[in-house]
Design an enzyme around this catalytic site. Structure first.
Site, mmCIF file in Angstrom:
data_model
loop_
_atom_site.group_PDB
_atom_site.id
_atom_site.type_symbol
_atom_site.label_atom_id
_atom_site.label_comp_id
_atom_site.label_asym_id
_atom_site.label_seq_id
_atom_site.Cartn_x
_atom_site.Cartn_y
_atom_site.Cartn_z
ATOM 1 N N ASP A 35 103.030 -59.379 14.123
ATOM 2 C CA ASP A 35 102.547 -58.379 13.313
ATOM 3 C C ASP A 35 103.613 -58.239 12.106
ATOM 4 O O ASP A 35 104.933 -58.299 12.423
ATOM 5 C CB ASP A 35 102.430 -57.103 13.982
ATOM 6 C CG ASP A 35 101.068 -56.949 14.510
ATOM 7 O OD1 ASP A 35 100.778 -56.134 15.326
ATOM 8 O OD2 ASP A 35 100.067 -57.748 14.254
ATOM 9 N N LYS A 56 99.198 -57.266 8.877
ATOM 10 C CA LYS A 56 97.922 -56.464 8.498
ATOM 11 C C LYS A 56 98.318 -54.932 8.101
ATOM 12 O O LYS A 56 97.212 -54.381 7.943
ATOM 13 C CB LYS A 56 96.972 -56.646 9.797
ATOM 14 C CG LYS A 56 96.223 -57.643 10.030
ATOM 15 C CD LYS A 56 95.015 -57.622 10.722
ATOM 16 C CE LYS A 56 95.346 -56.844 11.973
ATOM 17 N NZ LYS A 56 94.431 -56.469 12.842
ATOM 18 N N MET A 169 98.388 -44.060 11.593
ATOM 19 C CA MET A 169 97.591 -44.663 10.319
ATOM 20 C C MET A 169 97.130 -43.227 9.309
ATOM 21 O O MET A 169 96.120 -43.426 8.829
ATOM 22 C CB MET A 169 96.590 -45.408 10.542
ATOM 23 C CG MET A 169 97.312 -46.779 11.345
ATOM 24 S SD MET A 169 95.957 -48.153 11.404
ATOM 25 C CE MET A 169 95.164 -47.373 13.327
HETATM 26 N N1 SAH Z 1 99.729 -50.325 18.513
HETATM 27 C C1 SAH Z 1 100.432 -49.285 17.939
HETATM 28 C C2 SAH Z 1 99.801 -48.599 16.694
HETATM 29 C C3 SAH Z 1 99.215 -49.493 15.455
HETATM 30 S S1 SAH Z 1 98.454 -48.718 14.425
HETATM 31 C C4 SAH Z 1 101.145 -48.434 18.756
HETATM 32 O O1 SAH Z 1 100.945 -48.418 20.024
HETATM 33 O O2 SAH Z 1 102.105 -47.729 18.262
HETATM 34 C C5 SAH Z 1 99.783 -48.572 13.259
HETATM 35 C C6 SAH Z 1 100.342 -47.296 13.129
HETATM 36 O O3 SAH Z 1 101.283 -46.852 14.166
HETATM 37 C C7 SAH Z 1 101.173 -46.977 11.816
HETATM 38 O O4 SAH Z 1 100.229 -46.418 10.879
HETATM 39 C C8 SAH Z 1 101.963 -45.508 12.252
HETATM 40 O O5 SAH Z 1 101.079 -44.340 12.402
HETATM 41 C C9 SAH Z 1 102.128 -45.936 13.862
HETATM 42 N N2 SAH Z 1 103.471 -46.419 13.961
HETATM 43 C C10 SAH Z 1 103.804 -47.768 14.599
HETATM 44 N N3 SAH Z 1 105.183 -47.851 14.642
HETATM 45 C C11 SAH Z 1 105.601 -46.602 14.273
HETATM 46 C C12 SAH Z 1 106.988 -46.185 13.783
HETATM 47 N N4 SAH Z 1 107.942 -47.049 14.669
HETATM 48 N N5 SAH Z 1 107.336 -44.958 13.595
HETATM 49 C C13 SAH Z 1 106.501 -44.396 13.285
HETATM 50 N N6 SAH Z 1 104.944 -44.493 13.440
HETATM 51 C C14 SAH Z 1 104.712 -45.881 13.840
#
Ligand code: SAH
Length: 256
Positions: A35, A56, A169
């Site tokens: 990703d 994405k 998100m």
């Molecule tokens: N599967 C991922 C989430 C994917 S959706 C998980 O479990 O974390 C993507 C969203 O995750 C981003 O828009 C943000 O809101 C959050 N996100 C992912 N990594 C992050 C990080 N290091 N710090 C803050 N938010 C994060």
């Protein structure tokens, strides 16, 4: 002939928040699909693998999900160990089910390796328990993001009702989210935290009140960011100490 596909959680970004299982699979991977959220350092753990980007983020440079599914199926016919590295935990807001279903339908074996999700990385960084005893007995992980053909969901009612709400998100539309939550009954002075790049050296966090979220969110730098909402944050001494300051001064760098 068929290999196995591993949907592997990459965690929030820090290399050493990968699980041992994830690291071992990367080491033996023949091909890795990653990703936009994946840390490039992680890919170095897969020295023998062919690396394929399937980013994405924000729907930009979008590789259609059906195409990703097909790539995974094709790869499993060619390689023994196929790793699909997904940010955080693969099973949360990551379209894992589409991939699992497509692979299963094609008769390909799938395994899922959990990872640390962004909400829990944020909780750790903030040093705030999302279920602090006496204050929060439920936590909701929600997202305002809705894809084409998806069923409507009243995520707002859930985010209003939850003792602690974590919004994935949503940082890009923080202003609309705050307005909507307040209009639907969440108190304007509900403590809120915004965390960008949780677990990475570039991490930043802001603390404030829900009514200040729009202003706070203007400080974001384009990294992935998550919103945490609820009274559990009010217990954090730092927030109490800083309530006199304008929200945009509530920078984590000065909180330590
Ligand atoms: N599967 C991922 C989430 C994917 S959706 C998980 O479990 O974390 C993507 C969203 O995750 C981003 O828009 C943000 O809101 C959050 N996100 C992912 N990594 C992050 C990080 N290091 N710090 C803050 N938010 C994060």
């Amino acid at each position: 002939v068929s290999g196995r596909v591993y949907l592997v959680g990459a965690g929030p970004g820090a290399l050493d928040l990968l699980t041992l299982r994830a690291a071992r699979l990367l080491e033996s991977a023949d091909i890795v699909f990653y990703d936009a959220l994946a840390n490039p350092e992680m890919l170095k753990l897969a020295p023998n693998a062919k690396l394929v980007a399937v980013g994405k983020r924000h729907g930009r440079h979008s590789t259609a999900q059906t195409f990703i599914n097909k790539q995974l199926v094709d790869a499993a016919k060619k390689y023994a160990t196929v790793v699909r590295l997904k940010g955080g935990d693969p099973m949360l807001f990551g379209r894992a089910q589409e991939e699992i279903d497509a692979l299963t339908a094609a008769g390909i074996e799938v395994e899922v390796v959990p990872g640390i999700t962004a909400a829990l990385a944020a909780s750790a960084s903030l040093k705030v328990s999302l279920t602090r005893r006496g204050i929060a007995r439920h936590v909701a992980f929600v997202t305002p993001r809705i894809g084409k053909m998806e069923r409507e969901s009243d995520w707002i009612a859930t985010a209003v009702a939850a003792d602690t709400a974590v919004i994935y998100m949503g940082a890009g539309e923080a202003e609309a989210i705050a307005q909507t939550l307040i209009a639907r009954g969440r108190r304007a002075d509900t403590p809120v935290a915004l965390i960008e790049n949780a677990s990475l050296a570039s991490e930043r966090q802001w603390l404030g009140r829900l009514e200040e979220l729009a202003v706070i969110s203007r400080a974001l730098n384009g990294g992935p960011a998550i919103i945490v909402l609820g009274e559990v944050l009010a217990e954090r001494g730092a927030l109490q100490a800083l309530t006199e300051l304008p929200a945009w001064r509530h920078l984590s760098s000065s909180l330590g």
